[in-house]
Design a protein around this motif. Structure first.
Motif: not given
Length: 189
Positions: A63-70, A89-96, A160-161
């Motif tokens: 569960d991401g911030p503000g009802g977003s999915e992750a 949807s807008q989004g973001a991704f990060v390489t861990a 994504y949100h």
């Protein structure tokens, strides 16, 4: 960082499993999604909870911030998403862990009414994303993400949100982009 709720694991080609759509508590910005993805990618307990498969991508839903999915996603060597977008949807991704490459188009595609488009020259963008790096993007962002390593897994965090209403999948031959499939949450069950 608020702790993610009970992640669930899966091993199959990446098409997010159906998740109930919830009304967002508030608008979430792409910058907030990127911040969440950066913090989550830096959390070894979350990243280590992802089972890795040598043959196919794996993921856990958060569960991401503000009802977003992750999603935390594992990328075996040589795997990728193919060309796609995330609709509204807008989004973001990060390489861990590891290294990912993103190819994207610097153009907003029409949301409907086309099957094949010829792309103008100079629309292609490419970026390399090593561990701890990422990017945010707006609606209708068209890209493909690849783990080009022949030997190393990569792990990434995506958010994504609003939660993904659909994913459009494309094929590409030179400068011609063709809409191949539209997936909706009901298709991911």
């Amino acid at each position: 960082m608020s702790a993610p709720l009970a992640p669930s694991a899966s091993t199959a080609p990446l098409a997010p499993p159906h998740a109930p759509v919830r009304a967002p508590a508030r608008a979430v910005t792409a910058a907030e999604l990127l911040d969440f993805a950066l913090r989550t990618a830096a959390d070894p307990a979350v990243i280590d909870s992802l089972p890795l498969d040598p043959e196919g991508r794996t993921w856990i839903r958060l569960d991401g911030p503000g009802g977003s999915e992750a999603w935390v996603i594992g990328w075996p060597p040589g795997t990728g998403t193919g060309w796609h977008d995330h609709a509204e949807s807008q989004g973001a991704f990060v390489t861990a862990r590891g290294h990912l490459r993103e190819h994207s188009l610097a153009v907003r595609l029409p949301s409907e009414g086309w099957r094949s488009l010829e792309l103008a020259p100079d629309l292609d963008r490419s970026r390399s994303l090593g561990a701890g790096t990422g990017r945010a993007f707006g609606e209708h962002h068209v890209h493909e993400v690849l783990n080009e390593s022949p030997t190393e897994h990569a792990v990434s965090v995506h958010a994504y949100h609003p939660p993904l209403p659909l994913i459009r999948r494309f094929s590409r031959s030179g400068q011609v982009l063709t809409l191949e499939q539209v997936e909706r949450p009901a298709d991911w069950q």
